[in-house]
Design a protein around this motif. Structure first.
Motif, mmCIF file in Angstrom:
data_model
loop_
_atom_site.group_PDB
_atom_site.id
_atom_site.type_symbol
_atom_site.label_atom_id
_atom_site.label_comp_id
_atom_site.label_asym_id
_atom_site.label_seq_id
_atom_site.Cartn_x
_atom_site.Cartn_y
_atom_site.Cartn_z
ATOM 1 N N HIS A 74 -62.726 -35.730 50.835
ATOM 2 C CA HIS A 74 -62.005 -34.688 50.100
ATOM 3 C C HIS A 74 -61.547 -35.184 48.746
ATOM 4 C CE1 HIS A 74 -61.729 -33.363 54.257
ATOM 5 N NE2 HIS A 74 -61.492 -32.156 53.819
ATOM 6 N N HIS A 89 -59.606 -33.466 46.656
ATOM 7 C CA HIS A 89 -58.185 -33.149 46.535
ATOM 8 C C HIS A 89 -57.510 -33.294 47.883
ATOM 9 C CE1 HIS A 89 -58.604 -31.977 42.423
ATOM 10 N NE2 HIS A 89 -59.675 -31.293 42.749
ATOM 11 N N ASN A 100 -54.690 -32.785 50.621
ATOM 12 C CA ASN A 100 -53.621 -31.881 51.022
ATOM 13 C C ASN A 100 -52.323 -32.699 51.079
ATOM 14 O OD1 ASN A 100 -51.713 -30.529 52.613
ATOM 15 N ND2 ASN A 100 -53.289 -29.451 53.768
ATOM 16 N N TRP A 128 -49.473 -32.269 52.289
ATOM 17 C CA TRP A 128 -48.771 -32.335 53.573
ATOM 18 C C TRP A 128 -49.461 -33.289 54.530
ATOM 19 C CZ3 TRP A 128 -44.001 -31.413 54.407
ATOM 20 C CH2 TRP A 128 -43.325 -30.580 53.507
#
Lengths: 381, 80
Positions: free
Chosen positions: A78, A80, A82, A84
């Protein structure tokens, strides 16, 4: 279980385990494979087959290593992150440490194992650098070796993965290794004198210094013992690392000539202080600086982060009141120091000899009082 | 890096270090001089990201790379 750098048995085992490394090193051969074997051997001998600590260690490793590998797998896939998920990963890596520190509040429970804090610091660091995209590939064996590297297993110093890897993968020439070996032996010798001569002397002096009237003496003697014991351990841990070809960073740099509390934390338990600076303080401060509450007040945000950082550093030693007070004390001192440096005209004289001498004396007094808090001595009287 | 960007970085630095003397002393070690510390570095990192659009993770910066005004200018120029 044996005491790392604290018993004759340890030095006996250490000598036997180090000899093959010295031979390999002086022949200019790679130390990589043998260092791993030595680490497994020592971990078995230090933790001991029969002790209940084994279960904790294995449970800890399985949990943390799976978490790191899982997080790395996600991160590489990924672009970007996440935010959280990143927080969950960091909290997950910290969880075993918190569980054990809370468990330690109940003396009847016997939780944890030798070195859990320092192992956790290494793992948390790896998780955060994976989040930042600084670590993109990490074989399980390399990760385990970094986390478990035996010379620094018990109480640090806390190395950095990317720095550690460079040394671990390197094949030193004969000359280079000869230099590492002589430095390593020198540090082992210095550490032994610190711990077995000087710290031992301070310990004998501490016996009579109990009770209110002697508290003043206790404060200095305790500081002396704390320093020589831990700086001695650290020098021996660094020295041993050098013998295995790893240039573990030093933990102390003449802390008692610090000219301010800020300067002190660049000299005392350096790898811990820098760990907190890089993996907690900076991130917390950057986060706070961007919140609505601190909009346009970045310095204030930085100071709040500084105080919180030191409180957590205190709490890391244990959740007992005297450690929490110690953290708060240093947090307030550092904030006070920052206000002083930015506001006081006196600070412009900082390069003058007289100012520096007074600053060293004042800083030393503030520091020894901090250790008196840390010792729990005043709360115990 | 153009003139305006350089001025912007210098303005940030003067703000963080609290003195405009750094403009003329561009090779002085800011950490040794007591002009830059962890708090200052953090302010710089936030400014780089928010004002100049340069995102640098805190542990990707070595102190040696940002120890003088000239080094900081070079550090920014490389990443713009």
């Amino acid at each position: 279980m044996i005491d790392a750098y604290g018993s004759l048995y340890w030095f006996y085992v250490l000598t036997l385990v180090s000899l093959p490394a010295v031979v390999l090193g002086l022949l200019g051969k790679p130390l990589r494979a043998y260092s791993r074997i030595a680490t497994v051997l020592i971990v078995v001998l230090v933790i001991g087959w029969t002790s209940g600590q084994w279960l904790w260690l294995v449970g800890f490793l399985v949990f943390e290593l799976s978490l790191v590998k899982g997080w790395l797998h996600y991160r590489v896939g990924h672009e970007h992150v996440n935010p959280w998920l990143a927080r969950v990963a960091a909290a997950g890596a910290t969880l075993p440490l918190v569980v054990i520190k809370v468990g330690n509040l109940f003396p009847t429970l016997s939780v944890g194992f030798l070195g859990i804090s320092y192992l956790s610091f290494r793992v948390i660091q790896v998780v955060l650098e994976i989040t930042d995209g600084l670590i993109t590939a990490l074989p399980l064996a390399d990760l385990t070796f970094f986390v478990m590297f035996f010379p620094t297993l018990a109480s640090g110093p806390i190395d950095r993965l990317r720095r550690f890897q460079q040394d671990a993968d390197r094949v030193w020439t004969r000359e280079e290794y000869g230099y590492l070996l002589s430095r390593g032996l020198g540090m082992l010798l210095m550490g032994a004198v610190y711990k077995f001569v000087l710290a031992a002397w301070f310990t004998t002096q501490l016996e009579w210094a109990f009770g209110w009237p002697q508290t003043l003496a206790y404060m200095y003697l305790y500081t002396g013992r704390l320093f020589f014991d831990f700086a001695g351990y650290s020098a021996m841990a660094v020295g041993t690392s050098y013998i295995f070809g790893i240039r573990t960073p030093p933990n102390f740099r003449l802390p008692f000539v610090a000219e301010s509390i800020k300067d002190f934390w660049n000299r005392w338990h350096i790898t811990l202080s820098f760990w907190f600076r890089d993996y907690l303080y900076t991130r917390l401060a950057m986060f706070l600086m961007r919140t609505k509450m601190f909009k346009g007040r970045r310095v204030a945000a930085g100071r709040v982060a500084l105080a919180l950082n030191m409180c957590l550093m205190g709490a890391w030693h244990g959740f007992q009141l005297h450690y929490l007070l110690y953290g708060l004390y240093h947090g307030l001192l550092l904030v006070g120091n920052d206000v002083y440096e930015k506001k006081s005209k006196l600070f412009s004289y900082r390069h003058h000899l007289a100012y520096r001498l007074v600053a060293i004396a004042v800083t030393f007094q503030l520091v020894v009082f901090g250790f008196l808090l840390f010792s729990g001595h005043i709360l115990a009287i | 890096m153009d003139e305006a960007q350089e001025q912007e970085v210098l303005r940030l630095l003067i703000d963080v270090c609290g003195t405009d003397a750094i403009d003329t002393e561009r090779d002085v070690d800011l950490f040794d001089a007591g002009l830059l510390d962890s708090l200052g570095v953090t302010q710089l990192l936030v400014s780089f990201e928010d004002d100049l659009g340069i995102k640098v993770p805190p542990t990707a910066v070595e102190r040696d790379e940002i120890s003088t005004v000239n080094r900081i200018l070079a550090f920014v120029a490389e990443r713009l």
